[in-house]
Every structure is written in structure tokens, then in C-alpha cells.
Design a protein around this motif. Structure first.
Motif, PDB file in Angstrom:
ATOM      1  N   ASP A 135      21.461 -13.809  13.062  1.00 41.44           N
ATOM      2  CA  ASP A 135      22.005 -12.843  14.218  1.00 41.44           C
ATOM      3  C   ASP A 135      21.277 -13.039  15.396  1.00 41.44           C
ATOM      4  N   ASP A 153      19.255 -11.966  17.484  1.00 38.14           N
ATOM      5  CA  ASP A 153      17.826 -12.562  18.054  1.00 38.14           C
ATOM      6  C   ASP A 153      17.103 -13.375  17.130  1.00 38.14           C
ATOM      7  N   SER A 174      19.221  -7.009  19.034  1.00 38.40           N
ATOM      8  CA  SER A 174      19.425  -7.831  17.332  1.00 38.40           C
ATOM      9  C   SER A 174      20.750  -7.917  17.185  1.00 38.40           C
ATOM     10  N   HIS A 175      21.295  -7.490  15.945  1.00 44.01           N
ATOM     11  CA  HIS A 175      22.782  -7.664  15.515  1.00 44.01           C
ATOM     12  C   HIS A 175      23.708  -6.707  16.211  1.00 44.01           C
ATOM     13  N   ASP A 178      16.233 -13.388  13.898  1.00 37.23           N
ATOM     14  CA  ASP A 178      15.339 -12.810  12.685  1.00 37.23           C
ATOM     15  C   ASP A 178      15.877 -12.714  11.444  1.00 37.23           C
ATOM     16  N   ARG A 179      17.230 -12.556  11.292  1.00 34.26           N
ATOM     17  CA  ARG A 179      18.246 -12.421  10.119  1.00 34.26           C
ATOM     18  C   ARG A 179      18.776 -13.697   9.739  1.00 34.26           C
TER      19      ARG A 179
HETATM   20 CO    CO Z   1      17.655  -9.155  14.219  1.00 32.30          CO
END
Ligand code: CO
Ligand code: VG1
Length: 548
Positions: A282, A284, A117-118, A286-287
Motif C-alpha cells: 500500500d 506506506d 497509508s492506503h 506496511d500492507r
Molecule cells: Co499502510
């Protein structure tokens, strides 16, 4: 190729955190490390969920360093474990929300998402793996704990002997031993879903009228999705999406869309010539971060505002069943839920806690203070979805980002909000700090700090209203007389030492002062947090490393 059983020994520390197992790439590069975790997953699924043989799995990741290697490993292991079909994004790519959408659309048994992710990527960066269930959402704790338990006594894993790597760059179907591998377009199903939810004509018209947007994909996986939807389907000018090429190391940047890390976007959104609308996503995808010209929207406000305006958007025209937020997220959404006469849910941090509420139809929108917003269209937070929701609102109302937010505060009041992260604290020190804080809990209620009085102090515990499962020790809350809050918890996604997160929130009524700098408005709460938790003293650090 034939099935081979490779003997192995357990690794310590394979317990999934807030969002899967995250470690340094070098940890994942140890022989058998990834394999052990994947076999543990395949071992427990039949008992926890139902037979795996012949089922369809979705596999993909955010394209960070080690993604391709991991996908090939997983494909061979899936075949050796009797999986019937794997749908994998071209190039081994799938954003987290797209993986969720693909699982749901194709009725898959579940999916494996490769992402940290981030967190930064590259050979010295982080890697991660997580499992999502058939609803498209992160596996609940019952499953992640079963995986962890299995990693403690694993002795071997199944893979294929003598199988060549598959070509993941060409769409189409191939056989791998008895399993079918389908390489799919990573964007198509997701883009189709967005078209169902939003008013694409209105958004197209917004761009045609000269509306200007800057979407910063931060060298990560939202790039292909944003380009296809914004510059492709919506006719935004080429160059609207910047840093849109997914890179294995995110160009050396920290793909975390917040004012501390998305500095390039913040700078581009400042001044009279800046675009009307700025957004970032971000690692992946999702943010989301939402910006107006010289104006930053807090994620907690964003959730509340989307909820208040939801019926202006086609996918939510019939209204919301409820709004869910993670405990540290500000109470701005609760105020809207109350005005709408719908339930407001408060869950522990991490998207996995929203799944049951969404499945049961008790919530429609969900959000977290950590730049995560989503709805019942998938079972993950969804960066581009949130950005399109905002764009749809800009198009439908003709307002600017700033005017929408200011009108929201005028109607509902403003929740001044900030999170202070203290990163890289030695684990023992961070644990001692939290222990000392928990020890004080029984004596804190009623104590005064200047003008502030603690009304309630506890360690958040959540009982899932759908399945009754209990998750305790989810963060220390100090609730002040008047509703301000200070929350403390340790991060469950980091890979180095411990990160203390301190969440600060103060409510200013609708007719109050909405123009104070956030850190000033929260200054007395910041001081209280340090006094009660002795952060400076016990962490050995003098200031937070990141303020959002
Ligand atoms: Co993420
Ligand atoms: C952080 C955030 C949390 C989020 C999680 C996964 O977890 O605080 O709200 O759900 O990251 O986000 P933690 O335990 O470090 O506070 V993502 O975009 O990294 O999958």
C-alpha cells in the motif's frame, strides 16, 4: 537562524485515529495546522516519555503530495524545540516499516511518519502524520490522547526564523541551527534486516530456477525497497516490480492492496501464463496482498499459514512465542496457536496494540484482516517482509501458493472470511446505526435467525496484559453458536463521512467443503448482519462499496 515563537489558535478535530492524524491535504495546507499538531507533540513528549533536548528523531514519509513541505516544516520545528539530531530518508522518504527499523537500529528517541497509508494522495487526496515511540511502534493511546488534549489549548509554536529549506536529496550531514540533520539511504537499514531474517540463497535459487513473480508497488513507497531487495539482492528479473516509482498521487490510483483496488494485479495473475507468485503493497508499504496463479490469499489465512510454517524461515527457526491478531481478524491464527501450544492474543484494531505484546516477548507474529502482517523484527506491520516470508516458504517447500493454502485448510479447517465496507455514510447516520446496535446488545444472545443462533453479543473491550490499560468500545461482536462471527465497527482512518466495516467469518472444518465462493459461504451471515444492524435502512445505501 533564530528561534521564533509563532502565536496560533487551536484547530478542532486533531485527535489521532486508528493510525495517526489523517485529513485532506487541503486541511493540512491551512496555515499553522501541521505546526500546531507537531508542537503539541513536542510539548507533551518530555512529560510523557522523557526529555527531548539533544535526542535523535527519525523523520520520513511515503512521498505523497505535501510530504516534502511537511518534512521541511518539521525539521525547522525540531531544531527550534531543541532536538539534537534528525535522521531523514533521502527525498524525505521512508516507508512505515523502514522508519520503524531505523528507529530501533539507531536507538532513536522516536520518529515522525508522514503518511495516510492506503488513502488516495495528490492535491485533492489525503495526508497524515503519526508519532512512533522508541520501540519503533505507533504511540500508544496515552500519548495520542495527550497530543490531542494539547492541541485543544495550544497558543504558539516554535520554529526557526530565516532558515532556508534543506537539500534532502543528497546523503550526508548538515547543521540546522543547533541540530544535526542526517540524510540517510531510506532502504539500506531495512534491506540489511531482511537479509538477517530470510534465506536469501534459497530465494535466489527460486528465481534462478525460473520462478516468476509480479510485485505491484501501486505507485507507492514499497517500489524502491522491492526493487533493491527482489531485483537487486535476489536476482529477480528486471520488471518483476511494477508501478515501482513512488508518485505524489500514486498515479491517480487508490494504493490499497486488496482485490477491489489492485485490479491490475488480479488480472495479471489470472490464466495459465500468469506468474507463480503475486504481491502488492500500500501507500506506506506496511500492507501486503498475496496471490497465487488464479488464487487470492485472505490476510487472516496468510497470518495463520506463516505461523504454521514459521520454523522453515531462518529468523523464526526457534519457533514463536505467541500469535496476536486484531479482534475482527479471523480465528484461523488461533487454531494454529492452539496446535503449536502457544498463546493467541486478540487486540483492538490498529498496530499500536501489538507493541506491548512484542516488547514483552509474548508474541512473535501479528496480523490484521486489513492486509497487515508483521513480527517482532519491527513494531509496524510490514508489507515486503510478509511478501519475502511467502517467497521464502515457496522456495523452501517447492510448493505453490495455492497448494500451501489448500494443505493448510485440510489440516486446520478453513475460515471463510470477508469484510464489507459501507463508505461515505453521513456521520450522524453511522453513529445512529452503531448506537442502535449497542442498544440491542443485552437482548441479542439466544436469538435465532433461521439456522443461526447468537450465542454472545458484546462490545469488545481490551485490557492490555502488559500495562493493564483498558480500551473499550472497540467493535460490536455477534458470536454465533458454532463460532461464526459478525463484527461491526466504524473506521478510524477515513477523511470523508463515516465508513462502516462489517466483518464476516464462518468456520468450515478440515474435512468440510473448502471450495465454495466466499460470498455464498457467508450469505446467511451477511443477511443476519443487515437484519440486526438495519444497515440498508439506516445507512441509506443499498450495498457495500468495497468487498474484500
Ligand atoms: Co499502510
Ligand atoms: C484500518 C484497518 C486497520 C489498520 C489501519 C491502519 O483502520 O482496518 O486494521 O490497522 O487501517 O492501516 P480503520 O480504523 O479504518 O478500520 V494503514 O496501512 O492505513 O496505516
Amino acid at each position: 537562524p533564530t528561534v521564533q515563537i509563532v502565536s496560533t489558535r487551536p484547530f478542532d478535530g486533531q485527535r489521532p485515529g486508528t493510525s495517526g492524524l489523517r485529513k485532506k491535504v487541503t486541511v493540512f495546507q491551512q496555515p499553522h495546522y501541521l505546526e500546531n499538531f507537531v508542537q503539541a507533540l513536542f510539548d507533551i513528549l518530555p512529560e510523557q516519555v522523557g526529555p527531548l533536548a539533544g535526542q535523535t528523531l527519525v523523520v520520513g514519509g511515503d512521498g505523497r503530495f505535501h510530504n516534502r513541505v511537511a518534512v521541511q516544516t518539521i525539521l525547522k520545528m525540531a531544531a527550534a524545540n531543541g532536538v539534537g539530531r534528525v535522521m531523514v530518508g533521502r527525498g524525505g522518504l521512508l516507508s512505515t516499516p523502514a522508519a520503524s527499523a531505523v528507529i530501533r537500529k539507531h536507538g532513536a528517541y522516536g520518529g515522525i511518519i508522514l503518511s495516510a497509508s492506503h488513502n488516495p494522495g495528490g492535491p485533492d487526496g489525503d495526508f497524515g502524520i503519526k508519532y512512533n515511540i522508541a520501540n519503533g511502534g505507533p504511540a500508544p493511546e496515552k500519548i495520542t490522547e495527550a497530543i490531542y488534549a494539547r492541541t485543544r489549548d495550544i497558543a504558539g509554536y516554535r520554529t526557526l526564523e530565516g532558515a532556508a529549506d534543506l537539500d534532502l536529496d543528497r546523503l550526508g550531514t548538515t547543521a540546522l541551527a543547533g541540530m544535526t540533520v542526517e540524510v540517510i539511504d531510506p532502504v539500506a537499514d531495512y534491506a540489511e534486516l531482511m537479509e538477517k531474517l530470510f534465506d536469501f540463497d534459497a530465494m535466489r535459487a527460486w528465481f534462478a530456477r525460473g520462478g516468476r513473480m509480479r510485485m505491484d508497488s501501486m505507485g507507492a513507497i514499497s517500489g524502491p525497497y522491492a526493487r533493491a531487495v527482489l531485483e537487486g539482492l535476489l536476482g529477480a528479473p528486471a520488471g518483476t516490480v511494477v508501478n515501482g516509482e513512488p508518485l505524489e498521487d500514486f498515479g491517480g490510483h487508490h494504493p490499497d492492496p486488496n482485490p477491489a483496488h489492485a485490479t491490475e494485479l488480479i488480472a495479471a495473475m489470472s490464466g495459465a501464463g500468469a506468474p507463480d507468485f503475486g504481491a502488492a503493497s500500500d501507500g506506506d508499504a506496511d500492507r501486503n496482498m498475496i496471490l497465487g496463479r488464479d488464487f487470492v490469499v485472505t490476510p487472516s489465512d496468510s497470518l495463520a499459514l506463516l505461523a504454521a510454517h514459521a520454523t522453515k524461515v531462518p529468523g523464526y527457526r526457534d519457533g514463536l512465542a505467541g500469535i496476536a491478531r486484531s479482534m475482527p481478524t479471523s480465528q484461523a491464527a488461533d487454531v494454529v496457536a492452539q496446535a503449536l501450544g502457544i498463546p493467541a492474543w486478540e487486540t483492538p484494531t490498529g498496530w499500536k496494540f501489538f507493541g506491548n505484546l512484542l516488547d514483552a516477548g509474548r508474541a512473535t507474529l501479528c496480523g490484521e484482516e486489513s492486509y497487515g502482517t508483521g513480527s517482532n523484527h519491527v513494531r509496524e506491520k510490514d508489507g515486503l517482509w510478509a511478501i519475502l516470508f511467502w517467497l521464502n516458504l515457496l522456495a523452501a517447500t517447492g510448493e505453490s501458493v495455492e497448494s500451501l493454502v489448500r494443505a493448510h485448510w485440510k489440516r486446520f479447517g478453513r475460515h471463510y472470511y470477508s469484510r464489507h465496507d459501507w463508505e461515505g455514510i453521513p456521520t450522524e447516520r453511522a453513529d445512529a446505526l452503531m448506537a442502535a446496535l449497542r442498544e440491542q446488545l443485552p437482548t441479542l444472545a439466544g436469538r435465532r435467525f433461521g439456522a443461526l443462533e447468537i450465542a454472545q453479543a458484546d462490545d469488545f473491550s481490551y485490557t492490555d496484559p502488559v500495562d493493564g490499560s483498558v480500551s473499550s468500545r472497540q467493535g460490536v461482536r455477534l458470536i454465533l453458536a458454532g463460532g461464526s462471527r459478525v463484527v461491526f465497527r466504524l473506521s478510524g482512518t477515513g477523511t470523508e463521512g463515516a465508513t462502516l466495516r462489517v466483518y464476516l467469518e464462518r468456520f468450515e472444518p478440515a474435512d468440510g467443503d473448502h471450495d465454495r465462493p466466499t460470498q455464498d459461504a457467508l450469505a446467511d451471515l451477511i443477511a443476519l448482519a443487515d437484519t440486526v444492524a438495519r444497515i440498508r435502512e439506516l445507512s441509506g445505501q443499498t450495498a457495500p462499496t468495497v468487498i474484500t
